[in-house]
Write an enzyme that holds these catalytic residues in place. Sequence first.
Site, PDB file in Angstrom:
ATOM      1  N   CYS A 191       0.709  -1.367  -0.081  1.00 23.48           N
ATOM      2  CA  CYS A 191      -0.127  -0.055   0.141  1.00 23.48           C
ATOM      3  C   CYS A 191       0.665   0.928   0.165  1.00 23.48           C
ATOM      4  O   CYS A 191       1.005   2.150  -0.950  1.00 23.48           O
ATOM      5  CB  CYS A 191      -0.620   0.207   1.215  1.00 23.48           C
ATOM      6  SG  CYS A 191      -2.488  -1.540   1.217  1.00 23.48           S
ATOM      7  N   SER A 275       9.512   0.717   9.586  1.00 22.89           N
ATOM      8  CA  SER A 275       9.436  -0.822   8.725  1.00 22.89           C
ATOM      9  C   SER A 275       8.393  -1.251   8.069  1.00 22.89           C
ATOM     10  O   SER A 275       9.054  -2.754   7.862  1.00 22.89           O
ATOM     11  CB  SER A 275       9.344  -1.993  10.439  1.00 22.89           C
ATOM     12  OG  SER A 275       8.392  -1.757  10.718  1.00 22.89           O
ATOM     13  N   THR A 279       7.893   1.755   1.759  1.00 22.25           N
ATOM     14  CA  THR A 279       9.007   3.335   1.768  1.00 22.25           C
ATOM     15  C   THR A 279       9.697   3.194   1.875  1.00 22.25           C
ATOM     16  O   THR A 279      10.894   2.848   2.352  1.00 22.25           O
ATOM     17  CB  THR A 279       7.776   4.042   2.368  1.00 22.25           C
ATOM     18  OG1 THR A 279       6.460   3.483   3.021  1.00 22.25           O
ATOM     19  CG2 THR A 279       8.351   5.483   1.989  1.00 22.25           C
ATOM     20  N   LYS A 318       8.470   0.014  16.259  1.00 21.22           N
ATOM     21  CA  LYS A 318       7.682  -0.948  14.706  1.00 21.22           C
ATOM     22  C   LYS A 318       8.881  -1.126  13.923  1.00 21.22           C
ATOM     23  O   LYS A 318       9.742  -0.856  13.033  1.00 21.22           O
ATOM     24  CB  LYS A 318       6.502  -0.943  14.468  1.00 21.22           C
ATOM     25  CG  LYS A 318       6.181  -2.360  13.909  1.00 21.22           C
ATOM     26  CD  LYS A 318       4.898  -1.579  13.258  1.00 21.22           C
ATOM     27  CE  LYS A 318       4.235  -2.825  12.971  1.00 21.22           C
ATOM     28  NZ  LYS A 318       2.337  -2.897  12.631  1.00 21.22           N
TER      29      LYS A 318
END
Length: 459
Positions: A191, A275, A279, A318
């Site tokens: 996404c 993480s 991206t 994360k």
Amino acid sequence: MAARASRNFLREALYRKANLKAFDGSRHSSSVAGTAPGTAPKIPHSSKKGMLLTGATIGLLIAGGAYVSTADEATFCGWLFSATKLVNPFFAFLDPEDAHWLGLSAAARGLVPKEKRPDPSILGLEIWGRKFSNPVGLAAGFDKNAEAVEGLLGLGFGFVEVGSVTPVPQEGNPKPRIFRLRQEGAIINRCGFNSEGIVAVAKRLGTQHGKRKLAEISRTSVSSNDDVQPGGKAGPGILGVNLGKNKTSEDAAADYVQGVHTLSQYADYLVINVSSPNTPGLRKLQGRKQLKDLIKKVQAARDEMQWGEEGPPPLLVKIAPDLSKEDLEDIAAVALTLRLDGLIISNTTISRPDPVSKNPVAEEPGGLSGKPLFNLSTNVLKEMYLLTRGKIPLIGCGGISSGEDAYKKIRAGATVVQLYTAFAYEGPALIPQIKAELAQCLERDGFKSVREAVGADYR
């Protein structure tokens, strides 16, 4: 009224699909193969059929509930959760992203069951001064823009994490970007932090926070009970806000600091997401020096704000499951040195462990989540628990689909756990099931609380 609400919901869903007036707008409609710019494409027959069947079934289930509503509250509540299993098969007719939108919209409009039964007392625990009624949470990614916080918490999650939220709105990567591997209980997504941005999310969370305060005032005025109830800034459960950076941003720290300044007042805890594999360059921020510099800046931004007696929200990071032993050692050292409040282990993986590797869909780039991630993420969790010597609360995430899975994460070092993919496949009925199974696991092995079981495999 419930049946009318479901009809209106279905009408809105079909209208949205036909006109493509959602976040991705007209730019997406002009890129659909065989569709001229400015012309609304036809709804795929399978998606339209799925929406009709799903909407009709939801309406029947809600209306049918009236026939058993005279039963006691616990029985009726259990019936509603069990009845949602009948809806799940229809979501398979839909494109994965359309199915996600439909489920999220149902939660936002109250067209999902509301848990009225108290959680088993053995599941309650306190972290960071916050009381959790149970340790089972919903991971970031399901409600990226804080559209359905109240409905999702109402399902019985102990906590819900929204986001990732980026400072500036961005559409994320081109569609299609979510792929099911149903037989393996997995999903691949790329996404890319599709987000409406911090301003839109702040407005929604501000409204939710205001409702919570009014409810507290009302409850205080009619009750003399001084017991602290489980819950946080958004309602009956704990709310986490996951922060991301914009794809084109050259100053990652500035993006996270902006998120802290705008959203931290509404969060029971904050997460720095470094993480996601979708991206470019994001995972490089997990390096020792980069991570240390980033956390220092974000902590400073949080601490310079004015806070009441409860203090600032805890700050977590994360991390990915694809890190080397040296990488994990560096992260643990930084977390201990800077007194980080917690770590989430883990995000999705770029690897394709068996049996996923044999599936043609595995060739799609993106992060893999679901059952095949369980062992990998749990092994990283074990390593981090040992490296941090149990001094930092860990959130276990990745591949949980049962109470036994949640229990294994807790024994490996997780204080609380999160799920997403299994929830996407199995729906609301999974939540009470996992909580009941987890309570049974704890009792079976003689633990009196979740806390007693944390890291039990290494004590």
